[in-house]
Structures are given as C-alpha cells and as structure tokens.
Design a protein around this motif. Structure first.
Motif, PDB file in Angstrom:
ATOM      1  N   SER A  82      10.017  93.756  11.403  1.00 38.12           N
ATOM      2  CA  SER A  82       9.554  92.975  12.531  1.00 38.12           C
ATOM      3  C   SER A  82       8.594  93.840  13.348  1.00 38.12           C
ATOM      4  O   SER A  82       8.915  94.979  13.693  1.00 38.12           O
ATOM      5  CB  SER A  82      10.777  92.584  13.360  1.00 38.12           C
ATOM      6  OG  SER A  82      10.371  91.903  14.492  1.00 38.12           O
ATOM      7  N   VAL A  83       7.417  93.307  13.637  1.00 35.00           N
ATOM      8  CA  VAL A  83       6.446  94.050  14.461  1.00 35.00           C
ATOM      9  C   VAL A  83       5.967  93.163  15.602  1.00 35.00           C
ATOM     10  O   VAL A  83       6.084  91.944  15.543  1.00 35.00           O
ATOM     11  CB  VAL A  83       5.223  94.527  13.639  1.00 35.00           C
ATOM     12  CG1 VAL A  83       5.618  95.520  12.584  1.00 35.00           C
ATOM     13  CG2 VAL A  83       4.471  93.343  13.031  1.00 35.00           C
ATOM     14  N   GLU A  84       5.419  93.818  16.626  1.00 33.60           N
ATOM     15  CA  GLU A  84       4.954  93.064  17.787  1.00 33.60           C
ATOM     16  C   GLU A  84       3.714  92.229  17.455  1.00 33.60           C
ATOM     17  O   GLU A  84       3.625  91.056  17.809  1.00 33.60           O
ATOM     18  CB  GLU A  84       4.607  94.052  18.897  1.00 33.60           C
ATOM     19  CG  GLU A  84       5.163  93.631  20.238  1.00 33.60           C
ATOM     20  CD  GLU A  84       5.206  94.804  21.172  1.00 33.60           C
ATOM     21  OE1 GLU A  84       4.162  95.099  21.762  1.00 33.60           O
ATOM     22  OE2 GLU A  84       6.295  95.429  21.280  1.00 33.60           O
ATOM     23  N   ASP A  85       2.779  92.861  16.750  1.00 33.38           N
ATOM     24  CA  ASP A  85       1.529  92.170  16.435  1.00 33.38           C
ATOM     25  C   ASP A  85       1.296  92.153  14.919  1.00 33.38           C
ATOM     26  O   ASP A  85       0.847  93.149  14.342  1.00 33.38           O
ATOM     27  CB  ASP A  85       0.367  92.882  17.135  1.00 33.38           C
ATOM     28  CG  ASP A  85      -0.962  92.253  16.767  1.00 33.38           C
ATOM     29  OD1 ASP A  85      -0.967  91.157  16.167  1.00 33.38           O
ATOM     30  OD2 ASP A  85      -2.000  92.860  17.087  1.00 33.38           O
ATOM     31  N   PRO A  86       1.557  91.037  14.277  1.00 37.48           N
ATOM     32  CA  PRO A  86       1.444  90.985  12.813  1.00 37.48           C
ATOM     33  C   PRO A  86       0.014  90.960  12.271  1.00 37.48           C
ATOM     34  O   PRO A  86      -0.171  91.014  11.063  1.00 37.48           O
ATOM     35  CB  PRO A  86       2.150  89.665  12.450  1.00 37.48           C
ATOM     36  CG  PRO A  86       2.960  89.301  13.627  1.00 37.48           C
ATOM     37  CD  PRO A  86       2.205  89.832  14.806  1.00 37.48           C
ATOM     38  N   THR A  87      -1.005  90.912  13.120  1.00 40.78           N
ATOM     39  CA  THR A  87      -2.359  90.676  12.600  1.00 40.78           C
ATOM     40  C   THR A  87      -2.896  91.808  11.714  1.00 40.78           C
ATOM     41  O   THR A  87      -3.819  91.593  10.946  1.00 40.78           O
ATOM     42  CB  THR A  87      -3.369  90.405  13.746  1.00 40.78           C
ATOM     43  OG1 THR A  87      -3.319  91.503  14.663  1.00 40.78           O
ATOM     44  CG2 THR A  87      -3.050  89.122  14.478  1.00 40.78           C
ATOM     45  N   ALA A  88      -2.306  92.995  11.824  1.00 36.07           N
ATOM     46  CA  ALA A  88      -2.773  94.109  10.983  1.00 36.07           C
ATOM     47  C   ALA A  88      -2.002  94.192   9.670  1.00 36.07           C
ATOM     48  O   ALA A  88      -2.196  95.123   8.888  1.00 36.07           O
ATOM     49  CB  ALA A  88      -2.636  95.425  11.744  1.00 36.07           C
TER      50      ALA A  88
END
Ligand code: GDD
Ligand code: MG
Length: 366
Positions: free
Chosen positions: A134-140
């Motif tokens: 789980s990550v805060e910003d999945p866009t990368a």
C-alpha cells in the motif's frame, strides 16, 4: 527454487549517480544494495538468483566475482540491448530449471518474508502471484485492483491521478509458473507490467498477496536517501549485532569531531577537527570531511571530499565529488561522480550536477 532479479535498467531517475554506479550497487550503510537483495532471497528459502543485467553490468559481476555466498548461486544473463521487464526474465531462462520462479525488481528493498507469498501462490491455481503493498501515491507504480479472494481485476501500470482507485500497487515481487515464461516473446523488448500481467488478468490467472512489511523502491533520490536512513536506523535489513555507530577502525577522527549515530563511516575516512557527521549519514571509503564541516542525513560515495566549513544536508554526494570551502549542499541535491562544487556555492531544491562538472566558486545560489 531460484529467483530472477531484474537489474538491467538505466536507473534514469537516480541520475547522475547512475551514470557511474548501477542502481544495484548504490550503498546502503556501506553495503551495495544487491547485498540486501541476496539476503532477502536467501531468507525466503531460495537457492540462487539469476541476475538479469543490461546497463553497466561489470561492477555487479565484479562485486560477486570471488565472493563466497555459502551455497547461494549467482548466474548472469546479460542483454545486448534492453529487453524490458518481461524480456529480461525470458533472457534468464537458460539458467532456470523449468519449475516456478520468483522474480524481483532489482531496486526494491523489502522486509517481507518471501516464503509466505510463495506458499500462497502454491495454494492457488494462478499462473502468477504479485506481491502488493500500500502506498500513498500509486501513480509511480503499477496499480492493482483485487477482489475479495485476491484475484486481480485490473493491472494498470503508472496510472494517471484520475485513474487511481486503490492504494495497492505492484511491489515488483512475483511468483511465476513456468508457463508465464512461455508467453514472453524471445529476443525482443517486452514489459511484464504492460503486456503479460494484463493478459494473465484477462485469463483470470493472476492473483495477489498483500504485504504489510517494510518496502521501498530505491529508484529516486528521495526514496534512496530514505532507504539509506532506514537501514542506518535498523528499520530494515538489520542483522544481529546491529551497531548504530558503525565506524571503521582505520577512520581518522580529529579533535572535537562529533559522530552522531546512527551512522556508518567506512575505512580510510578522515574527519578533521571540529567536523560533525550527523545522524543517518553514511560515508563511503576514503571520504574526507574538513575542519568544522557538517554532514547530516546524507550519503557520501567513496572518496567524496567535503572541504572545511562546508555543509551537506539530506543530499547524495557521488564518488570522488568535492564540495568546496563553506559551500552548502542541501535539499536532496545530487552530485555526480568527480564533480566539484566551488567555494561558497549554495545548492538546494534537488539540484543535480552531472559527473565531472566544475562549478566555479560562488556561481550557484538559491
Ligand atoms: N534486465 C533488465 N532489462 N532489467 C530492466 C530493464 C531491462 O530492459 N528495464 C528495467 N529493468 C529493471 C530495473 O533495473 C529495475 O530493477 C526493475 O527492472 C524495474 O524497473 P524500474 O524502471 O525501476 O520500474 P519502476 O520502478 O518504474 O516500476 C516497476 O516497479 C514498481 C515497484 O517499484 C513496475 O514493476 C511497477 O509496476 C512497480 O509498481
Ligand atoms: Mg523501480
């Protein structure tokens, strides 16, 4: 069971460091990253790894040459041209035994127990199991939508901000059945994220396993520096007898020098009088920190030199780079190999200086 470790990428987001040092060889607490990878795979019960190499393969092969890994095998599959994340796996096929394999992106630092993911995979009928985090910003990352029994519904590599539907992303750690290798075209570039996973998903043969352990992709200056600080702090990768104050015996420490843990100071470093090497820094072999200079929260590669009165904070100083008298380098700046920051320069806000560049005194200021 063996692993294929993808270490052939150019590491472009970690330039200018990766012009000289492949991402797999950047140090964490003065050990090359690939060492942590080998330990991770060994702890997961694997018997060996095939390193899928392309860009700058020599330093990696040299590092393992003549090293005793106590029964853990290392093979090298070197690409003539970049084959991508699927092609790089296919290219390693000759070194595999035809059974299931683990595949790891060679830039992820993980504290998970791989054995659990392998078990889950074996219990299922899927052709591939992807570890998710789980990550805060999945866009990368590769966005992965799953249903209640962990069947993958959608795999979307590098989603746009308005395509984000979950925080769960591909951790770059997979268990694959041999059939998956048969789906990868030989001898040409292909992407496991953009070609193979969407296909397996459509066939209903792609499952996921969510890990809540430590995880970080070290591929950007920010994440690499954070990973370095985490390893120094013992958050991840700490073996037994972990020492927060890792200072080589051969390091020369002058009068009034402060060395604040957690820290790693490699052999041959010289810390001149009144210098401060603050917590969460690591100094590679033969670094020199001049009188009253300050280094905090930074990584210095081998042979870096910080002249008297200079300040380096939260930055990455490449091999043999020099920071001149009273200069300030801070704010996630990255200095390439052998570059020179002349006296009194101020570098901030993620500035990157290419290898060998010489900044005349006082030429740069933020
Ligand atoms: N052999 C080989 N050949 N390896 C390659 C090649 C290639 O042509 N291209 C990239 N690699 C290696 C890189 O060295 C790296 O270790 C790994 O494959 C992944 O490439 P990155 O360039 O770091 O990809 P990313 O971080 O943008 O995205 C990947 O990792 C994320 C997790 O960190 C994807 O797998 C995402 O889906 C994932 O979320
Ligand atoms: Mg990456």
């Amino acid at each position: 069971m063996k692993a294929v470790v993808l270490v052939g990428g150019q590491g472009s987001r970690l330039r200018p460091i990766t012009y000289d040092v492949p991402k797999a060889m950047v140090p964490l607490r003065n050990r090359p990253f690939i060492d942590f990878m080998v330990e991770f795979l060994r702890a997961g019960g694997l018997e060996g790894a095939v390193l899928s190499l392309g860009y700058l393969p020599d330093p990696i092969q040299e590092y393992f040459g003549g090293r005793d890994l106590h029964g853990f095998s290392i093979d090298y599959a070197v690409e003539d041209q970049a084959l991508g994340t699927a092609g790089g796996i296919k290219n390693a096929e000759d070194y595999l035994d035809g059974g299931p394999i683990v595949v790891v992106n060679g830039d992820v630092l993980s504290g998970m127990d791989l054995r659990v993911a392998i078990e889950r995979h074996k219990e299922s009928d899927s052709l591939a199991t992807i570890v998710l985090i789980s990550v805060e910003d999945p866009t990368a990352y590769g966005l992965v939508e799953v249903d209640h029994d962990m069947l993958v519904h959608r795999f979307l590599e590098k989603p746009a901000a308005d395509e984000v539907t979950t925080n769960l992303v591909n951790a770059g750690i997979y268990v694959l059945e041999p059939e998956v290798l048969e789906m990868i075209p030989a001898g040409r570039e292909s992407s496991i994220e953009r070609e193979i996973f969407p296909y397996l998903q459509a066939e209903g043969r792609l499952r996921a396993y969510v890990s809540s352990s430590y995880w970080k992709d070290i591929g950007t200056p920010r994440s690499y520096l954070t990973a370095s600080q985490d390893v120094l702090s013992g958050v991840v990768g700490a073996g037994k007898d972990f020492d927060f104050l890792q200072v080589a015996e051969s390091a020369e420490i002058g009068k009034g020098v402060k060395v604040l843990p957690p820290v790693s100071v490699a052999p041959g470093c010289i810390l001149e009088s009144g210098a401060t090497v603050g917590g969460r820094s690591s100094l590679g072999r033969g670094c020199r920190i001049g009188a009253n200079a300050v280094v905090e929260g930074s990584v210095l590669f081998d042979g870096a030199e910080i002249e008297p009165g200079a300040v380096v904070r939260g930055s990455i100083i490449g091999p043999g780079a020099r920071v001149g008298h009273d200069a300030i380098v801070r704010g996630l700046s990255v200095l390439g190999a052998r570059c020179v920051v002349g006296e009194g320069n101020i570098l901030d806000q993620g500035v990157r200086i290419n290898p060998g560049v010489v900044l005349p005194p006082g030429s740069m200021s933020f």
